[in-house]
Design a protein around this motif. Sequence first.
Motif, PDB file in Angstrom:
ATOM      1  N   LEU A 203       0.830  -1.206   0.000  1.00 39.59           N
ATOM      2  CA  LEU A 203       0.000   0.000   0.000  1.00 39.59           C
ATOM      3  C   LEU A 203       0.865   1.256   0.000  1.00 39.59           C
ATOM      4  O   LEU A 203       0.538   2.262  -0.658  1.00 39.59           O
ATOM      5  CB  LEU A 203      -0.937  -0.019   1.210  1.00 39.59           C
ATOM      6  CG  LEU A 203      -2.033  -1.105   1.197  1.00 39.59           C
ATOM      7  CD1 LEU A 203      -2.815  -1.082   2.499  1.00 39.59           C
ATOM      8  CD2 LEU A 203      -2.965  -0.898   0.006  1.00 39.59           C
ATOM      9  N   GLU A 204       1.957   1.195   0.734  1.00 37.35           N
ATOM     10  CA  GLU A 204       2.877   2.325   0.746  1.00 37.35           C
ATOM     11  C   GLU A 204       3.466   2.562  -0.649  1.00 37.35           C
ATOM     12  O   GLU A 204       3.621   3.708  -1.111  1.00 37.35           O
ATOM     13  CB  GLU A 204       4.004   2.080   1.752  1.00 37.35           C
ATOM     14  CG  GLU A 204       3.588   2.198   3.202  1.00 37.35           C
ATOM     15  CD  GLU A 204       3.286   3.632   3.599  1.00 37.35           C
ATOM     16  OE1 GLU A 204       3.795   4.567   2.930  1.00 37.35           O
ATOM     17  OE2 GLU A 204       2.523   3.830   4.556  1.00 37.35           O
ATOM     18  N   LEU A 205       3.786   1.465  -1.332  1.00 37.84           N
ATOM     19  CA  LEU A 205       4.318   1.597  -2.694  1.00 37.84           C
ATOM     20  C   LEU A 205       3.274   2.201  -3.633  1.00 37.84           C
ATOM     21  O   LEU A 205       3.600   3.048  -4.482  1.00 37.84           O
ATOM     22  CB  LEU A 205       4.770   0.235  -3.215  1.00 37.84           C
ATOM     23  CG  LEU A 205       6.082  -0.313  -2.645  1.00 37.84           C
ATOM     24  CD1 LEU A 205       6.329  -1.731  -3.135  1.00 37.84           C
ATOM     25  CD2 LEU A 205       7.266   0.586  -3.035  1.00 37.84           C
ATOM     26  N   SER A 210       1.437   6.887  -6.726  1.00 32.25           N
ATOM     27  CA  SER A 210       0.474   7.940  -7.068  1.00 32.25           C
ATOM     28  C   SER A 210       1.010   9.339  -6.771  1.00 32.25           C
ATOM     29  O   SER A 210       0.494  10.337  -7.293  1.00 32.25           O
ATOM     30  CB  SER A 210      -0.832   7.717  -6.303  1.00 32.25           C
ATOM     31  OG  SER A 210      -0.630   7.848  -4.899  1.00 32.25           O
ATOM     32  N   SER A 211       2.051   9.395  -5.921  1.00 33.19           N
ATOM     33  CA  SER A 211       2.598  10.701  -5.534  1.00 33.19           C
ATOM     34  C   SER A 211       3.725  11.172  -6.454  1.00 33.19           C
ATOM     35  O   SER A 211       4.172  12.314  -6.347  1.00 33.19           O
ATOM     36  CB  SER A 211       3.123  10.634  -4.082  1.00 33.19           C
ATOM     37  OG  SER A 211       2.091  10.247  -3.188  1.00 33.19           O
ATOM     38  N   ALA A 219      10.301   6.486 -13.003  1.00 37.67           N
ATOM     39  CA  ALA A 219      10.212   6.241 -11.571  1.00 37.67           C
ATOM     40  C   ALA A 219       8.841   5.668 -11.203  1.00 37.67           C
ATOM     41  O   ALA A 219       8.716   4.710 -10.426  1.00 37.67           O
ATOM     42  CB  ALA A 219      10.476   7.525 -10.792  1.00 37.67           C
ATOM     43  N   ARG A 220       7.792   6.274 -11.790  1.00 36.94           N
ATOM     44  CA  ARG A 220       6.441   5.784 -11.523  1.00 36.94           C
ATOM     45  C   ARG A 220       6.299   4.322 -11.990  1.00 36.94           C
ATOM     46  O   ARG A 220       5.708   3.480 -11.291  1.00 36.94           O
ATOM     47  CB  ARG A 220       5.416   6.664 -12.229  1.00 36.94           C
ATOM     48  CG  ARG A 220       3.970   6.214 -12.034  1.00 36.94           C
ATOM     49  CD  ARG A 220       3.047   7.007 -12.953  1.00 36.94           C
ATOM     50  NE  ARG A 220       2.909   8.376 -12.493  1.00 36.94           N
ATOM     51  CZ  ARG A 220       1.940   8.796 -11.677  1.00 36.94           C
ATOM     52  NH1 ARG A 220       1.039   7.926 -11.251  1.00 36.94           N
ATOM     53  NH2 ARG A 220       1.861  10.050 -11.318  1.00 36.94           N
ATOM     54  N   ARG A 221       6.885   4.034 -13.168  1.00 31.96           N
ATOM     55  CA  ARG A 221       6.779   2.688 -13.713  1.00 31.96           C
ATOM     56  C   ARG A 221       7.489   1.672 -12.809  1.00 31.96           C
ATOM     57  O   ARG A 221       6.984   0.572 -12.568  1.00 31.96           O
ATOM     58  CB  ARG A 221       7.354   2.662 -15.118  1.00 31.96           C
ATOM     59  CG  ARG A 221       7.164   1.315 -15.815  1.00 31.96           C
ATOM     60  CD  ARG A 221       7.747   1.317 -17.217  1.00 31.96           C
ATOM     61  NE  ARG A 221       7.041   2.273 -18.068  1.00 31.96           N
ATOM     62  CZ  ARG A 221       7.592   3.345 -18.604  1.00 31.96           C
ATOM     63  NH1 ARG A 221       8.877   3.613 -18.374  1.00 31.96           N
ATOM     64  NH2 ARG A 221       6.901   4.169 -19.362  1.00 31.96           N
ATOM     65  N   ARG A 225       5.867  -1.482 -10.901  1.00 33.41           N
ATOM     66  CA  ARG A 225       6.293  -2.873 -11.077  1.00 33.41           C
ATOM     67  C   ARG A 225       6.623  -3.524  -9.734  1.00 33.41           C
ATOM     68  O   ARG A 225       6.299  -4.689  -9.502  1.00 33.41           O
ATOM     69  CB  ARG A 225       7.505  -2.932 -12.002  1.00 33.41           C
ATOM     70  CG  ARG A 225       7.175  -2.724 -13.481  1.00 33.41           C
ATOM     71  CD  ARG A 225       8.295  -3.271 -14.350  1.00 33.41           C
ATOM     72  NE  ARG A 225       9.545  -2.579 -14.091  1.00 33.41           N
ATOM     73  CZ  ARG A 225       9.989  -1.540 -14.781  1.00 33.41           C
ATOM     74  NH1 ARG A 225       9.247  -1.049 -15.780  1.00 33.41           N
ATOM     75  NH2 ARG A 225      11.138  -0.975 -14.515  1.00 33.41           N
ATOM     76  N   ALA A 226       7.268  -2.769  -8.841  1.00 32.75           N
ATOM     77  CA  ALA A 226       7.596  -3.314  -7.519  1.00 32.75           C
ATOM     78  C   ALA A 226       6.328  -3.642  -6.735  1.00 32.75           C
ATOM     79  O   ALA A 226       6.230  -4.692  -6.064  1.00 32.75           O
ATOM     80  CB  ALA A 226       8.457  -2.324  -6.753  1.00 32.75           C
ATOM     81  N   ALA A 227       5.342  -2.753  -6.817  1.00 29.18           N
ATOM     82  CA  ALA A 227       4.084  -2.987  -6.108  1.00 29.18           C
ATOM     83  C   ALA A 227       3.367  -4.210  -6.676  1.00 29.18           C
ATOM     84  O   ALA A 227       2.816  -5.033  -5.922  1.00 29.18           O
ATOM     85  CB  ALA A 227       3.192  -1.754  -6.192  1.00 29.18           C
TER      86      ALA A 227
END
Length: 384
Positions: A203-205, A210-211, A219-221, A225-227
Amino acid sequence: MLAEEQAALRRVAMLVASGTRPEEVFAAVLEEVGRLLPVDMASLCRYESDGTLTWVANWGRAREHFPVGSRRMLGGKNLGTIVFETGRSARLDNYADISSGPVGLAARETGLNSSLATPIVVEGRIWGVIAAGSTRKQPVPADTEARLASFTDLVATAIANAESRAALAASRARIVAAADEARRRIERDLHDGTQQQLISVMLELRLAESSVPAELVEARRRIGRAASALNRVIAELREISCGIHPAILSEAGLGPALRALARRSAIPVELSGVPAHRLPEPIEVAAYYVVSESLTNAAKHADASQVDIEASARDSSLRLSIRDDGVGGAEPARGSGLVGLRDRVEALGGLIEITSPAGHGTHIVVQFPLELDVTTDHTVRTQE
């Protein structure tokens, strides 16, 4: 006469050696005693920790006066008390005139005149007594005690064997219960600890994703992917946790747990007759793992395309029938999950039958008793 007695002892010895239930051995011993000795009644009794004597088998006139399961307090002058206090064989002639105490008074009602008894000693302790007597005026012959005593060692062996088997069954049941509890604990730890922590991280990821400013596409991508990868790990952990001990089994019972198991099966499953009500927890757990292991075997080894599972709970037992249309040829003796199934089933006093002819699929039938009793002396106390 000696040949007849030796033949009688051999018959009883064969029963003991074959693992015949103690109560059947008791009845056979008294039948032989009544046939060989000049007596018209005989009893086999067990000493209890509360100072009473329990009748576990009878022959002849004793059946009318001492029903199986009846008890009398020890005390006074009577064979049961004398044998208990001395640990040796005893004899009382003119029983109706000299006996006393609850056991003696009850024996008087039978018209008993001459009687004798020998102790049953099991692993150094006095377990009980075999008593025989006659209502005739003349005393029973002097050699009758020795002839009666010749049967007590066989009775003691039967009892010791039964107690050993019952103790082994109780030990196996405790091991199974401890393993199941360990599974439940691991499942709870994974669900309430590790899994919840991973969900928090995921959830933190997602929040971090989203931030991230729109211009930081890479970076968003990467965060996304990690999430997603973490979400897959959580799903796999959930599957592992369910395999260790499904929470639905503890929370909802066998029916919902089996239906969930059927839905997750790698091959189609036809499930019918699952009890809607809750069963004893050890039975539910064992039944679940029997089905789970059977489905695993069908998918991995049987090359099956269909598994039919029927369950029914009636007449104080749960019956499971698991049949696949695979290649068959399963042999528990070769070492497989089927060995573990047999151990688990038999630890709860159940029966399992595996039929697996080559080329004709595998059929497993399991029956569990719904009234569990794993006390160590169950086998020798079933007539109470």
